[in-house]
Motif scaffolding. Structure first.
Motif, short mmCIF file in Angstrom:
data_model
loop_
_atom_site.label_atom_id
_atom_site.label_comp_id
_atom_site.label_asym_id
_atom_site.label_seq_id
_atom_site.Cartn_x
_atom_site.Cartn_y
_atom_site.Cartn_z
N MET A 1 -52.44 -5.66 -36.37
CA MET A 1 -53.76 -6.00 -35.84
C MET A 1 -54.25 -4.89 -34.93
N ALA A 2 -55.48 -4.44 -35.13
CA ALA A 2 -56.04 -3.37 -34.32
C ALA A 2 -57.53 -3.59 -34.16
N GLY A 3 -58.08 -3.05 -33.07
CA GLY A 3 -59.51 -3.19 -32.89
C GLY A 3 -59.91 -3.04 -31.44
N ASP A 4 -61.22 -3.15 -31.22
CA ASP A 4 -61.76 -2.94 -29.87
C ASP A 4 -61.36 -4.04 -28.90
N ASP A 5 -60.95 -5.20 -29.43
CA ASP A 5 -60.63 -6.30 -28.55
C ASP A 5 -59.19 -6.25 -28.04
N ILE A 6 -58.44 -5.23 -28.45
CA ILE A 6 -57.06 -5.09 -28.00
C ILE A 6 -57.01 -4.10 -26.84
N ALA A 7 -56.27 -4.46 -25.81
CA ALA A 7 -56.13 -3.58 -24.65
C ALA A 7 -54.68 -3.58 -24.20
N PHE A 8 -54.19 -2.43 -23.77
CA PHE A 8 -52.84 -2.28 -23.28
C PHE A 8 -52.87 -1.86 -21.81
N ASP A 9 -51.94 -2.39 -21.06
CA ASP A 9 -51.77 -1.92 -19.69
C ASP A 9 -50.99 -0.62 -19.72
N ILE A 10 -51.62 0.44 -19.28
CA ILE A 10 -51.00 1.77 -19.34
C ILE A 10 -50.61 2.19 -17.92
N PRO A 11 -49.34 2.43 -17.67
CA PRO A 11 -48.90 2.82 -16.33
C PRO A 11 -49.26 4.27 -16.03
N GLU A 12 -49.14 4.65 -14.79
CA GLU A 12 -49.36 6.05 -14.42
C GLU A 12 -48.15 6.90 -14.75
N GLU A 13 -46.97 6.27 -14.75
CA GLU A 13 -45.73 6.99 -15.07
C GLU A 13 -44.97 6.24 -16.16
N CYS A 14 -44.12 6.97 -16.86
CA CYS A 14 -43.29 6.36 -17.90
C CYS A 14 -41.91 6.99 -17.88
N TRP A 15 -40.98 6.35 -18.58
CA TRP A 15 -39.62 6.87 -18.65
C TRP A 15 -39.53 7.98 -19.69
N ALA A 16 -38.67 8.95 -19.41
CA ALA A 16 -38.50 10.07 -20.34
C ALA A 16 -37.08 10.61 -20.23
N GLY A 17 -36.62 11.19 -21.34
CA GLY A 17 -35.35 11.91 -21.34
C GLY A 17 -35.64 13.38 -21.09
N VAL A 18 -35.40 13.83 -19.87
CA VAL A 18 -35.75 15.19 -19.45
C VAL A 18 -34.54 16.10 -19.54
N VAL A 19 -34.69 17.24 -20.22
CA VAL A 19 -33.58 18.16 -20.37
C VAL A 19 -33.32 18.89 -19.05
N LYS A 20 -32.05 19.02 -18.73
CA LYS A 20 -31.63 19.73 -17.52
C LYS A 20 -30.62 20.81 -17.90
N ASN A 21 -30.63 21.88 -17.10
CA ASN A 21 -29.64 22.95 -17.28
C ASN A 21 -29.64 23.49 -18.71
N GLU A 22 -30.82 23.87 -19.19
CA GLU A 22 -30.91 24.38 -20.56
C GLU A 22 -29.87 25.47 -20.81
N GLY A 23 -29.24 25.37 -21.96
CA GLY A 23 -28.16 26.28 -22.30
C GLY A 23 -27.00 25.51 -22.90
N PRO A 24 -25.83 26.14 -23.03
CA PRO A 24 -24.69 25.48 -23.69
C PRO A 24 -24.21 24.22 -22.98
N ASN A 25 -24.51 24.09 -21.69
CA ASN A 25 -24.08 22.91 -20.94
C ASN A 25 -25.25 22.01 -20.55
N PHE A 26 -26.27 21.97 -21.39
CA PHE A 26 -27.44 21.15 -21.08
C PHE A 26 -27.06 19.67 -21.05
N TYR A 27 -27.87 18.89 -20.38
CA TYR A 27 -27.74 17.43 -20.43
C TYR A 27 -29.13 16.82 -20.27
N ILE A 28 -29.25 15.56 -20.60
CA ILE A 28 -30.53 14.85 -20.52
C ILE A 28 -30.44 13.79 -19.43
N GLU A 29 -31.44 13.78 -18.58
CA GLU A 29 -31.49 12.81 -17.49
C GLU A 29 -32.73 11.93 -17.66
#
Length: 305
Positions: A1-29
């Motif tokens: 179902m889609a259309g103009d009568d549908i609305a979503f609450d959109i936050p200012e922030e969201c969760w993400a998997g952010v890469v850290k320490n790019e290189g052979p020992n990288f990890y995701i936080e």
């Protein structure tokens, strides 16, 4: 179902998997990041799933000759997302809030060069690749231009649609570029792997006769259950002779999707050419053959030669 009568609450922030320490020992936080702002011709997609491609790992490990993600302003990898449109820009004409949509490898391109006009946007010098040149699908919300939105058909689950944006698209573009017709033989060295098995399913659905060259009982059972007409275990028999015998002279096309055919087949990569009978084929033995990139390009070049 889609259309103009549908609305979503959109936050200012969201969760993400952010890469850290790019290189052979990288990890995701996992951490909070701002929800992207959209322009007048953009849509905002809330992702429900994302796939993991080996290309993501290479970007995060920074083991290709490519700038580090952070130097390009990119925090999140990923290009195999699926979810729902939650917001549209004021000038968007063709999409509505509530429609299911995917977030694939190509975020945008120039749209006017010869490559773009001929359907080969991957060669456009201005193509923006998600997860490499722009934040990718390892976050809950992603924005993209209207012209690059891909809708997900009813009946296709998100967990199928996401990865299909990369690996299945690679196989499909290769098969399409090869020019093979229903009833012709298509051989898939490495056809039991991630890219290959989707190629097998597509080839079968397109009326081709797939032969998988791989090894192991599990891959045999998988391939045969998903459309392969024959499975040749290269550890048990000579794949070249087997293909020639099965096809009465050679296949019409070969789609090499194995990670490293040469190393797996003890230096017999040069014999691949014997699998087909003077027909262009998709050839790639590099690591990127499993990464949704080079295989499609290789088949295009072969088809043009």
């Amino acid at each position: 179902m889609a259309g103009d009568d549908i609305a979503f609450d959109i936050p200012e922030e969201c969760w993400a998997g952010v890469v850290k320490n790019e290189g052979p020992n990288f990890y995701i936080e996992v951490e909070k990041v701002p929800v992207p702002e959209i322009g007048p011709q953009d849509v905002l997609i809330k992702l429900h799933v994302t796939g993991l491609c080996l290309t993501d790992v290479h970007f995060m490990a920074n083991d290709w000759k490519f700038p580090k993600m952070r130097d390009l302003g990119v925090k999140c990898a990923g290009h195999e997302g699926a979810g729902v449109i939650v917001k549209t820009g004021k000038d968007v004409k063709n999409y509505q809030v509530g429609q299911r949509a995917a977030y694939g490898p190509t975020h945008s391109s120039c749209g006017i060069c010869d490559h773009c006009r001929s359907g080969r946007v991957q060669y456009c010098f201005k193509t923006v690749f998600t997860g490499g040149l722009r934040d990718g699908s390892y976050q809950q919300y992603c924005s993209m231009p209207e012209n690059y939105v891909i809708l997900i058909p009813d009946g296709v689950p998100d967990h199928v649609a996401g990865p299909a944006m990369c690996s299945a698209a690679t196989s499909y573009s290769s098969i399409k570029a090869s020019g093979l017709k229903p009833g012709q033989w298509a051989v898939f060295p490495g056809g039991g792997g991630g890219v290959g098995i989707q190629g097998v399913q597509l080839a079968s659905a397109m009326g081709l006769r797939p032969i998988v060259v791989d090894t192991g009982r599990d891959r045999r059972e998988l391939a045969m259950s998903l459309g392969a007409e024959h499975f040749i275990d290269f550890r048990e028999t000579d794949p070249v002779k087997s293909v020639i015998d099965l096809t009465a002279g050679g296949a019409h096309g070969v789609f090499v999707t194995g990670k490293s055919w040469k190393s797996r087949n003890e230096g017999k990569a040069d014999k691949i050419s014997q699998l087909y009978n003077h027909i262009p084929f998709a050839w790639n033995t590099s690591e990127s053959a499993l990464e949704g990139k080079s295989c499609g390009k290789a088949s295009s070049k072969a088809a043009e030669s």
